[in-house]
Write an enzyme that holds these catalytic residues in place. Sequence first.
Site, PDB file in Angstrom:
ATOM      1  N   GLN A   1       3.913   2.873  -6.014  1.00 22.97           N
ATOM      2  CA  GLN A   1       5.055   2.132  -5.465  1.00 22.97           C
ATOM      3  C   GLN A   1       6.042   1.732  -6.549  1.00 22.97           C
ATOM      4  O   GLN A   1       7.150   1.276  -6.235  1.00 22.97           O
ATOM      5  CB  GLN A   1       4.573   0.874  -4.732  1.00 22.97           C
ATOM      6  CG  GLN A   1       3.770   1.179  -3.483  1.00 22.97           C
ATOM      7  CD  GLN A   1       3.412  -0.105  -2.767  1.00 22.97           C
ATOM      8  OE1 GLN A   1       2.421  -0.735  -3.083  1.00 22.97           O
ATOM      9  NE2 GLN A   1       4.237  -0.505  -1.810  1.00 22.97           N
TER      10      GLN A   1
ATOM     11  N   CYS B   1       4.473  -3.441   4.239  1.00 22.54           N
ATOM     12  CA  CYS B   1       4.391  -2.722   2.967  1.00 22.54           C
ATOM     13  C   CYS B   1       5.738  -2.813   2.270  1.00 22.54           C
ATOM     14  O   CYS B   1       6.772  -2.616   2.918  1.00 22.54           O
ATOM     15  CB  CYS B   1       4.037  -1.260   3.249  1.00 22.54           C
ATOM     16  SG  CYS B   1       3.875  -0.267   1.763  1.00 22.54           S
ATOM     17  N   LEU B   2       5.724  -3.110   0.970  1.00 22.57           N
ATOM     18  CA  LEU B   2       6.997  -3.230   0.242  1.00 22.57           C
ATOM     19  C   LEU B   2       7.761  -1.901   0.224  1.00 22.57           C
ATOM     20  O   LEU B   2       8.966  -1.886   0.039  1.00 22.57           O
ATOM     21  CB  LEU B   2       6.753  -3.714  -1.195  1.00 22.57           C
ATOM     22  CG  LEU B   2       6.233  -5.157  -1.331  1.00 22.57           C
ATOM     23  CD1 LEU B   2       5.966  -5.481  -2.799  1.00 22.57           C
ATOM     24  CD2 LEU B   2       7.204  -6.156  -0.723  1.00 22.57           C
TER      25      LEU B   2
ATOM     26  N   HIS C   1      -5.546  -0.996   2.069  1.00 23.07           N
ATOM     27  CA  HIS C   1      -4.131  -0.600   2.130  1.00 23.07           C
ATOM     28  C   HIS C   1      -3.664  -0.078   0.762  1.00 23.07           C
ATOM     29  O   HIS C   1      -3.034   0.986   0.678  1.00 23.07           O
ATOM     30  CB  HIS C   1      -3.302  -1.819   2.565  1.00 23.07           C
ATOM     31  CG  HIS C   1      -1.820  -1.606   2.583  1.00 23.07           C
ATOM     32  ND1 HIS C   1      -1.049  -1.766   3.720  1.00 23.07           N
ATOM     33  CD2 HIS C   1      -0.944  -1.266   1.595  1.00 23.07           C
ATOM     34  CE1 HIS C   1       0.220  -1.512   3.419  1.00 23.07           C
ATOM     35  NE2 HIS C   1       0.322  -1.209   2.136  1.00 23.07           N
ATOM     36  N   GLU C   2      -4.009  -0.823  -0.295  1.00 24.35           N
ATOM     37  CA  GLU C   2      -3.547  -0.431  -1.634  1.00 24.35           C
ATOM     38  C   GLU C   2      -4.248   0.841  -2.114  1.00 24.35           C
ATOM     39  O   GLU C   2      -3.622   1.692  -2.758  1.00 24.35           O
ATOM     40  CB  GLU C   2      -3.764  -1.570  -2.637  1.00 24.35           C
ATOM     41  CG  GLU C   2      -2.991  -2.854  -2.321  1.00 24.35           C
ATOM     42  CD  GLU C   2      -1.524  -2.640  -2.015  1.00 24.35           C
ATOM     43  OE1 GLU C   2      -0.903  -1.711  -2.592  1.00 24.35           O
ATOM     44  OE2 GLU C   2      -0.983  -3.385  -1.169  1.00 24.35           O
TER      45      GLU C   2
ATOM     46  N   GLY D   1       0.091  -7.192  -2.324  1.00 15.78           N
ATOM     47  CA  GLY D   1      -0.496  -6.087  -3.064  1.00 15.78           C
ATOM     48  C   GLY D   1       0.593  -5.119  -3.463  1.00 15.78           C
ATOM     49  O   GLY D   1       1.653  -5.062  -2.824  1.00 15.78           O
TER      50      GLY D   1
ATOM     51  N   HIS E   1      -2.632   3.892  -0.854  1.00 17.59           N
ATOM     52  CA  HIS E   1      -1.434   4.291  -1.613  1.00 17.59           C
ATOM     53  C   HIS E   1      -1.794   5.263  -2.741  1.00 17.59           C
ATOM     54  O   HIS E   1      -0.973   6.097  -3.129  1.00 17.59           O
ATOM     55  CB  HIS E   1      -0.751   3.071  -2.245  1.00 17.59           C
ATOM     56  CG  HIS E   1       0.200   2.357  -1.325  1.00 17.59           C
ATOM     57  ND1 HIS E   1       1.290   2.987  -0.745  1.00 17.59           N
ATOM     58  CD2 HIS E   1       0.252   1.074  -0.904  1.00 17.59           C
ATOM     59  CE1 HIS E   1       1.960   2.108  -0.004  1.00 17.59           C
ATOM     60  NE2 HIS E   1       1.345   0.942  -0.079  1.00 17.59           N
TER      61      HIS E   1
HETATM   62 NI    NI Z   1       1.918  -0.816   0.858  1.00 15.34          NI
END
Ligand code: NI
Length: 186
Positions: A54, A110-111, A152-153, A49, A156
């Site tokens: 991000q 998480c990226l 999670h997304e 995701g 963000h």
């Molecule tokens: Ni993330």
Amino acid sequence: MSILKVSRMGHPVLRKKVKPVPPADITSGPIQRLIDDMMHTMLEYNGVGLAAPQVHEELRLFVAHVVGERDEDEPEGANEDAPRKPQLMAVINPEITPVGRHVEEDWEGCLSIPDLRGLVPRHRDIKVKAYDRTGKPVDISASGFMARVIQHETDHLNGVLFLDRMKSLESLSFIEEYARYHAERD
Ligand code: NI
């Protein structure tokens, strides 16, 4: 298509509550290009995701690459056990409603927080109202891993990172140690 630069923890863009995408703009060139670039970026870095903040875009949209729920209109008994291909999806202006009260913990990464994993509690079952990339309103039902990715997304988009959701930092691990001591072995 381009691979976009991913913001990392500490960048203020990850702590903002960002703005909805005006529905009339969803099919515009810039938003469609952003979605394509985000998908390309997510796949390049092996993410499941990726949310717009991000990639430094202050818009309520994310992309995901997860195995979806079985379609209602899929014929009964057809390939029940066949592995399902992950779907690439774009989710715009999501609004999540938990279904039931079942919360379960599982590992997340998480990226924007490279090399770390931690146990995060999430609602097991959710419903989501959103728009898809064609600008059509959609209702998504999700459970388990897909529900986890969507939560999670969506976090963000509200400036929330998975670390904020952990009940304790005790499980927080580097990927190498996670793989060695915590990853389930088949
Ligand atoms: Ni993330």
